[in-house]
Design a protein around this motif. Structure first.
Motif, PDB file in Angstrom:
ATOM      1  N   THR A 226       0.812  -1.133   0.030  1.00  0.00           N
ATOM      2  CA  THR A 226      -0.131  -0.030  -0.082  1.00  0.00           C
ATOM      3  C   THR A 226       0.754   1.243  -0.011  1.00  0.00           C
ATOM      4  OG1 THR A 226      -1.783  -1.147   1.159  1.00  0.00           O
ATOM      5  CG2 THR A 226      -1.919   1.223   1.269  1.00  0.00           C
ATOM      6  N   ALA A 227       1.932   1.294   0.815  1.00  0.00           N
ATOM      7  CA  ALA A 227       2.817   2.409   0.781  1.00  0.00           C
ATOM      8  C   ALA A 227       3.580   2.616  -0.653  1.00  0.00           C
ATOM      9  CB  ALA A 227       3.926   2.123   2.064  1.00  0.00           C
ATOM     10  N   LEU A 228       3.820   1.711  -1.209  1.00  0.00           N
ATOM     11  CA  LEU A 228       4.516   1.900  -2.548  1.00  0.00           C
ATOM     12  C   LEU A 228       3.742   2.180  -3.558  1.00  0.00           C
ATOM     13  CD1 LEU A 228       6.976   1.340  -4.448  1.00  0.00           C
ATOM     14  CD2 LEU A 228       6.314  -0.993  -4.530  1.00  0.00           C
ATOM     15  N   ALA A 229       2.166   1.807  -3.505  1.00  0.00           N
ATOM     16  CA  ALA A 229       1.493   2.295  -4.287  1.00  0.00           C
ATOM     17  C   ALA A 229       1.302   3.642  -4.307  1.00  0.00           C
ATOM     18  CB  ALA A 229       0.189   1.508  -4.203  1.00  0.00           C
ATOM     19  N   ALA A 230       1.320   4.213  -3.112  1.00  0.00           N
ATOM     20  CA  ALA A 230       0.966   5.463  -2.553  1.00  0.00           C
ATOM     21  C   ALA A 230       2.066   6.577  -3.141  1.00  0.00           C
ATOM     22  CB  ALA A 230       0.750   5.863  -1.121  1.00  0.00           C
ATOM     23  N   ARG A 231       3.342   6.092  -3.026  1.00  0.00           N
ATOM     24  CA  ARG A 231       4.590   6.764  -3.399  1.00  0.00           C
ATOM     25  C   ARG A 231       5.435   5.868  -4.400  1.00  0.00           C
ATOM     26  NH1 ARG A 231       8.503   9.802   0.810  1.00  0.00           N
ATOM     27  NH2 ARG A 231       9.780  11.059  -0.689  1.00  0.00           N
ATOM     28  N   PRO A 232       5.165   5.659  -5.716  1.00  0.00           N
ATOM     29  CA  PRO A 232       6.094   5.050  -6.372  1.00  0.00           C
ATOM     30  C   PRO A 232       7.509   5.740  -6.552  1.00  0.00           C
ATOM     31  CG  PRO A 232       4.200   5.349  -7.491  1.00  0.00           C
ATOM     32  CD  PRO A 232       3.942   6.498  -6.533  1.00  0.00           C
ATOM     33  N   ALA A 233       8.540   4.987  -7.181  1.00  0.00           N
ATOM     34  CA  ALA A 233       9.779   5.526  -7.392  1.00  0.00           C
ATOM     35  C   ALA A 233      10.387   5.913  -6.137  1.00  0.00           C
ATOM     36  CB  ALA A 233       9.632   6.237  -8.484  1.00  0.00           C
ATOM     37  N   ASN A 234       9.970   5.370  -5.048  1.00  0.00           N
ATOM     38  CA  ASN A 234      10.796   5.984  -3.757  1.00  0.00           C
ATOM     39  C   ASN A 234      11.616   4.630  -3.143  1.00  0.00           C
ATOM     40  OD1 ASN A 234      10.406   5.398  -0.671  1.00  0.00           O
ATOM     41  ND2 ASN A 234      10.528   7.731  -1.001  1.00  0.00           N
ATOM     42  N   ALA A 235      12.954   5.127  -3.132  1.00  0.00           N
ATOM     43  CA  ALA A 235      14.053   3.802  -3.113  1.00  0.00           C
ATOM     44  C   ALA A 235      13.251   3.151  -1.717  1.00  0.00           C
ATOM     45  CB  ALA A 235      15.193   4.260  -2.950  1.00  0.00           C
ATOM     46  N   GLU A 236      13.189   3.941  -0.557  1.00  0.00           N
ATOM     47  CA  GLU A 236      12.885   3.132   0.666  1.00  0.00           C
ATOM     48  C   GLU A 236      11.662   2.451   0.625  1.00  0.00           C
ATOM     49  OE1 GLU A 236      13.957   4.175   4.393  1.00  0.00           O
ATOM     50  OE2 GLU A 236      15.218   5.720   3.901  1.00  0.00           O
ATOM     51  N   ARG A 237      10.768   2.932  -0.014  1.00  0.00           N
ATOM     52  CA  ARG A 237       9.392   2.035  -0.312  1.00  0.00           C
ATOM     53  C   ARG A 237       9.633   0.839  -1.072  1.00  0.00           C
ATOM     54  NH1 ARG A 237       4.191   6.092   0.782  1.00  0.00           N
ATOM     55  NH2 ARG A 237       5.395   7.305   2.490  1.00  0.00           N
ATOM     56  N   LEU A 238      10.229   1.040  -1.989  1.00  0.00           N
ATOM     57  CA  LEU A 238      10.682  -0.187  -2.814  1.00  0.00           C
ATOM     58  C   LEU A 238      11.604  -1.266  -2.347  1.00  0.00           C
ATOM     59  CD1 LEU A 238      11.646   1.684  -6.257  1.00  0.00           C
ATOM     60  CD2 LEU A 238       9.929  -0.005  -6.226  1.00  0.00           C
ATOM     61  N   TYR A 239      12.333  -0.676  -1.154  1.00  0.00           N
ATOM     62  CA  TYR A 239      13.229  -1.782  -0.496  1.00  0.00           C
ATOM     63  C   TYR A 239      12.515  -2.426   0.460  1.00  0.00           C
ATOM     64  CZ  TYR A 239      16.549  -3.728   2.739  1.00  0.00           C
ATOM     65  OH  TYR A 239      17.261  -4.355   3.582  1.00  0.00           O
ATOM     66  N   VAL A 240      11.398  -1.929   1.030  1.00  0.00           N
ATOM     67  CA  VAL A 240      10.568  -2.380   2.090  1.00  0.00           C
ATOM     68  C   VAL A 240       9.657  -3.483   1.566  1.00  0.00           C
ATOM     69  CG1 VAL A 240       8.870  -2.074   4.002  1.00  0.00           C
ATOM     70  CG2 VAL A 240      11.066  -0.385   3.684  1.00  0.00           C
ATOM     71  N   PHE A 241       9.067  -2.963   0.311  1.00  0.00           N
ATOM     72  CA  PHE A 241       8.059  -4.036  -0.352  1.00  0.00           C
ATOM     73  C   PHE A 241       9.105  -5.317  -0.914  1.00  0.00           C
ATOM     74  CE2 PHE A 241       6.949  -5.556  -4.712  1.00  0.00           C
ATOM     75  CZ  PHE A 241       5.470  -5.650  -4.403  1.00  0.00           C
ATOM     76  N   GLY A 242      10.215  -4.925  -1.437  1.00  0.00           N
ATOM     77  CA  GLY A 242      11.050  -6.153  -1.764  1.00  0.00           C
ATOM     78  C   GLY A 242      11.504  -7.035  -0.779  1.00  0.00           C
ATOM     79  N   TYR A 243      12.018  -6.432   0.416  1.00  0.00           N
ATOM     80  CA  TYR A 243      12.272  -7.241   1.571  1.00  0.00           C
ATOM     81  C   TYR A 243      11.182  -8.181   2.105  1.00  0.00           C
ATOM     82  CZ  TYR A 243      13.979  -8.145   6.289  1.00  0.00           C
ATOM     83  OH  TYR A 243      14.576  -8.852   7.592  1.00  0.00           O
ATOM     84  N   ALA A 244       9.779  -7.399   2.247  1.00  0.00           N
ATOM     85  CA  ALA A 244       8.468  -8.156   2.527  1.00  0.00           C
ATOM     86  C   ALA A 244       8.088  -9.222   1.697  1.00  0.00           C
ATOM     87  CB  ALA A 244       7.557  -7.171   2.820  1.00  0.00           C
ATOM     88  N   CYS A 245       8.546  -9.248   0.465  1.00  0.00           N
ATOM     89  CA  CYS A 245       8.349 -10.243  -0.522  1.00  0.00           C
ATOM     90  C   CYS A 245       9.192 -11.442  -0.206  1.00  0.00           C
ATOM     91  CB  CYS A 245       8.357  -9.648  -2.058  1.00  0.00           C
ATOM     92  SG  CYS A 245       7.002  -8.577  -2.438  1.00  0.00           S
ATOM     93  N   VAL A 246      10.438 -11.093  -0.251  1.00  0.00           N
ATOM     94  CA  VAL A 246      11.541 -12.061   0.406  1.00  0.00           C
ATOM     95  C   VAL A 246      11.064 -12.858   1.635  1.00  0.00           C
ATOM     96  CG1 VAL A 246      13.858 -12.552   1.069  1.00  0.00           C
ATOM     97  CG2 VAL A 246      13.509 -11.009  -0.743  1.00  0.00           C
ATOM     98  N   GLU A 247      10.601 -12.005   2.634  1.00  0.00           N
ATOM     99  CA  GLU A 247      10.184 -12.854   3.869  1.00  0.00           C
ATOM    100  C   GLU A 247       9.072 -13.509   3.615  1.00  0.00           C
ATOM    101  OE1 GLU A 247      11.734 -12.100   7.097  1.00  0.00           O
ATOM    102  OE2 GLU A 247      13.038 -12.005   5.940  1.00  0.00           O
ATOM    103  N   ARG A 248       8.171 -13.351   2.770  1.00  0.00           N
ATOM    104  CA  ARG A 248       6.923 -13.990   2.802  1.00  0.00           C
ATOM    105  C   ARG A 248       7.106 -15.129   1.614  1.00  0.00           C
ATOM    106  NH1 ARG A 248       4.258 -14.048   7.136  1.00  0.00           N
ATOM    107  NH2 ARG A 248       3.997 -11.876   8.017  1.00  0.00           N
ATOM    108  N   GLY A 249       8.185 -15.159   0.990  1.00  0.00           N
ATOM    109  CA  GLY A 249       8.610 -16.282   0.245  1.00  0.00           C
ATOM    110  C   GLY A 249       8.117 -16.241  -1.232  1.00  0.00           C
ATOM    111  N   ILE A 250       8.418 -14.901  -1.772  1.00  0.00           N
ATOM    112  CA  ILE A 250       7.887 -14.706  -3.027  1.00  0.00           C
ATOM    113  C   ILE A 250       9.150 -13.675  -3.754  1.00  0.00           C
ATOM    114  CG2 ILE A 250       5.287 -14.883  -3.213  1.00  0.00           C
ATOM    115  CD1 ILE A 250       4.821 -12.091  -2.596  1.00  0.00           C
TER     116      ILE A 250
END
Length: 445
Positions: free
Chosen positions: A57-81
């Motif tokens: 949700t945070a990434l969708a609200a503010r695209p092209a933001n390095a921190e939000r991209l990182y947090v999204f990617g980190y969560a995807c890794v943690e959740r097995g995707i």
């Protein structure tokens, strides 16, 4: 909206979130992370993954933001995707590496600079998380290229250790050796991983694989184990000696034990006893092995010297027992009949009969053709472990013929390989190797 993303939304709205996620994973490289974020948020919320839902949700609200991209990617890794993490983390890396924007001119000679907020997100941090996501989808060549391109950002541990590891998993032994020889001495938690890749390099030097289809050679380099058989089906169609799905039989179990005996003779190992694991399949195979080798059998006890521990499939064993098997007693050997190569067990066996993605044991319910040609589920074999052991011993040890594509692999070839490996075999902890390594094989999605 791309056709793939449109299809994923349709599947989600039709009540099939699992296939919706599969569609996203398959098309991850063609989809921008901020575009898929709203759908990922819905899927994550439905699965109870609050962290991923919030990051999406945070990434969708503010695209092209390095921190939000990182947090999204980190969560995807943690959740097995991790497949969804790769594009997001790659974009985050580009942004963190980009030079700061030029301040706005406000006069003839003055510039007004808008100070950027302090961020703890560094290119190195993003790089290492991106490498982790690439490793999890077994894109080791891509991970290696990324690490080599950004070597100036890196420290020795764990960064350049990851270069060594991914070089080995990508089949680049020379690169792995060159980087490994330049590493400083590891400390703390990195001591054992350093020793692990050092043992891999020693095995690669003593038993260099003959190419990207040398399954036995690479299996030995990476795990330290000896692979007894190659699948006789589909070698040239992409299986390269592994199985995707196998309905196993007693003949295969007996053939594996005979090949185990070949390896023991070639390496000069003489187990004093067989350690029986508690599940019925492992107990049956262990009892048969003890009879064949002429040694006593008793329940496995960690720390027993010179014992041959026998498992049918370690992924079906008690996790605590498997964890105990990562450390070996003096002279202890671990034999596993059917080793899963896509979801590897917690301990790498010293010897395994075959590599398979999904196996149905001979005593489990299995598919068969009825008299009128329809597929039906057969009843399980409910005999005791002792009776199953008798069935294994009475089975035909002759290997299946297959389709003729798999290279010839008679007992003398296996014995010669085992004899060459004997000096470096069954040494050190039985570390779990999660990757299939350089030898690619077909698998179920």
């Amino acid at each position: 909206m791309t056709p793939e993303l449109s299809k994923a939304w349709e599947l989600f709205e039709a009540g099939d979130p699992q296939e919706s996620m599969h569609t996203l994973r398959r098309a991850a490289e063609e989809l921008a992370s901020e575009e898929i974020a709203p759908l990922v948020a819905e899927l994550a919320a439905g699965a109870g993954f609050t962290d991923l839902a919030e990051a999406s949700t945070a990434l969708a609200a503010r695209p092209a933001n390095a921190e939000r991209l990182y947090v999204f990617g980190y969560a995807c890794v943690e959740r097995g995707i991790p497949a969804l993490a790769v594009p997001a983390l790659r974009a985050a890396l580009r942004l963190t590496l980009a030079p700061p924007s030029t301040p706005e001119r406000t006069g003839l000679f003055r510039r007004r600079s808008t100070p950027r907020p302090e961020s703890r997100l560094t290119p190195r941090r993003v790089l290492l998380e991106l490498v982790t996501s690439l490793e999890q989808v077994e894109r080791h060549a891509d991970a290696l290229a990324l690490l080599r391109a950004h070597d100036s950002l890196m420290a020795d541990w764990p960064d350049r250790y990851l270069t060594v590891y991914n070089a080995l998993m990508a089949g680049r032994i020379d690169t792995a050796r060159q980087v490994f020889d330049g590493l400083s001495e590891p400390e703390g938690v990195w001591v054992e991983p350093g020793r692990r890749v050092g043992r891999m390099l020693d095995r690669a030097a003593a038993l260099p694989p003959t190419g990207s289809r040398d399954l036995r050679g690479w299996h030995c380099v990476l795990t330290g184990g000896l692979l007894l058989t190659l699948s006789p089906h589909g070698f040239d169609q992409g299986m390269t000696g592994r199985w995707a799905y196998l309905q196993d039989d007693f003949d295969s179990c007996r053939h594996g034990l005979e090949r185990l005996r070949t390896v023991l003779d070639a390496t000069g190992r003489r187990p004093a006893s067989v350690g029986l694991l508690p599940d019925r399949g492992s107990r049956a195979l262990g009892l048969a092995a003890a009879r064949l080798l002429g040694v006593p059998a008793s329940p496995y006890r960690p720390g027993t010297p010179d014992v041959l521990v026998v498992a049918y499939d370690l992924t079906a064993c008690d996790p605590e027992t498997v964890h105990a098997l990562t450390e070996r007693a003096e002279g202890e050997l671990l034999f596993e009949h059917a080793t899963c190569w896509t979801e590897t067990p917690g301990a790498s066996a010293d010897v395994c009969t075959l590599l398979v993605q999904t196996v149905t044991a001979p005593w489990e319910p299995r598919l068969r053709l009825s008299e009128d040609g329809r597929a039906e589920q057969a009843e399980p074999d409910d005999r005791s472990a002792e009776e199953l052991a008798e069935a294994i011993l009475a089975a035909d040890p002759t290997p299946a013929e297959g389709d003729g594509q798999t290279p010839d692999d008679p007992d003398p070839v296996l014995a010669a390989f085992a004899a060459r490996a004997a000096g470096l075999w069954a040494d050190g902890p039985r570390a779990r190797i999660r990757s299939a390594g350089p030898v690619a094989s077909g698998r179920f999605a």
